[in-house]
Design a protein around this motif. Structure first.
Motif, PDB file in Angstrom:
ATOM      1  N   SER A   1      39.322  14.432  -0.336  1.00 32.49           N
ATOM      2  CA  SER A   1      39.549  14.819  -2.057  1.00 32.49           C
ATOM      3  C   SER A   1      41.668  14.610  -1.777  1.00 32.49           C
ATOM      4  N   SER A   2      41.352  13.218  -3.413  1.00 33.97           N
ATOM      5  CA  SER A   2      42.971  12.660  -3.657  1.00 33.97           C
ATOM      6  C   SER A   2      43.550  14.484  -4.315  1.00 33.97           C
ATOM      7  N   LEU A   3      42.673  14.963  -4.595  1.00 34.85           N
ATOM      8  CA  LEU A   3      43.715  16.192  -5.593  1.00 34.85           C
ATOM      9  C   LEU A   3      44.207  17.115  -4.969  1.00 34.85           C
TER      10      LEU A   3
ATOM     11  N   GLY B   1      46.832  15.198  -0.355  1.00 32.99           N
ATOM     12  CA  GLY B   1      44.799  15.611  -1.121  1.00 32.99           C
ATOM     13  C   GLY B   1      44.390  16.643   0.109  1.00 32.99           C
TER      14      GLY B   1
ATOM     15  N   GLU C   1      37.559  14.883  -9.529  1.00 30.37           N
ATOM     16  CA  GLU C   1      38.968  14.037  -9.438  1.00 30.37           C
ATOM     17  C   GLU C   1      38.625  13.402 -11.258  1.00 30.37           C
TER      18      GLU C   1
END
Length: 172
Positions: A22-24, A121, A164
């Motif tokens: 995930s980009s988080l 991420g 996201e």
């Protein structure tokens, strides 16, 4: 509060693990995914039903102890209890009391989520560890496992997409 754990070190379980990036940041992915609305992400993936609703949640789903009953769209249900929670890092739960075909295959399941740093991420790792009933391990480890993995992959993909997108929405 003492929680009776379903699975112990001596149990011969069948773990199924998947992961997705995930980009988080880990803390953000955890904050959004841990309390996620189950019907939003657990849709039917044949032969498994989706989650229709959740009933009887006893308290906030943010510390060990709370229980609830996921209701599946085939009319079955399960008992779920949050067993571990390390804020921003991981959480675990157990599912028992299945009223569908899983009641004839497993005593229950331990689910575990880990949110690990991965560059800017997160690498999200999700394990479903089945505790088979006597003589049923071969079914879960054999023909059942690839079907369940497909169900998990679809749900995790929806969770990552949802979280996201939610992180991009302005706070009201």
């Amino acid at each position: 509060m003492t929680i009776d754990l379903l699975i112990g070190a001596a149990d011969n379980t069948v773990p199924i693990t998947i992961q997705q990036r995930s980009s988080l940041a880990p803390a953000d992915a955890f904050r959004l995914i841990m309390p996620i609305d189950l019907p939003t992400v657990f849709h039917r993936v044949a032969p498994f039903p989706g989650v229709r609703s959740v009933l009887n949640q006893t308290e906030s789903w943010d510390h060990p102890g709370p229980t609830r009953n996921p209701q599946f769209d085939d009319g079955s249900q399960a008992d779920e209890q949050l067993t571990e929670c390390v804020e921003g890092v991981s959480f675990a739960y157990q599912l028992t009391g299945f009223t569908n075909v899983l009641s004839r295959l497993a005593a229950g399941v331990r689910g575990e989520w880990n949110f690990n740093p991965d560059g800017n991420g997160t690498l999200i790792r999700w394990t479903y560890e089945f505790k088979p009933l006597p003589g049923r391990r071969w079914i879960i480890a054999g023909p059942f496992a690839p079907l369940w993995r497909r169900y998990m992959v679809a749900a995790l993909d929806r969770m990552v997409q949802w979280s996201e997108a939610a992180a991009q929405r302005p706070v009201a």
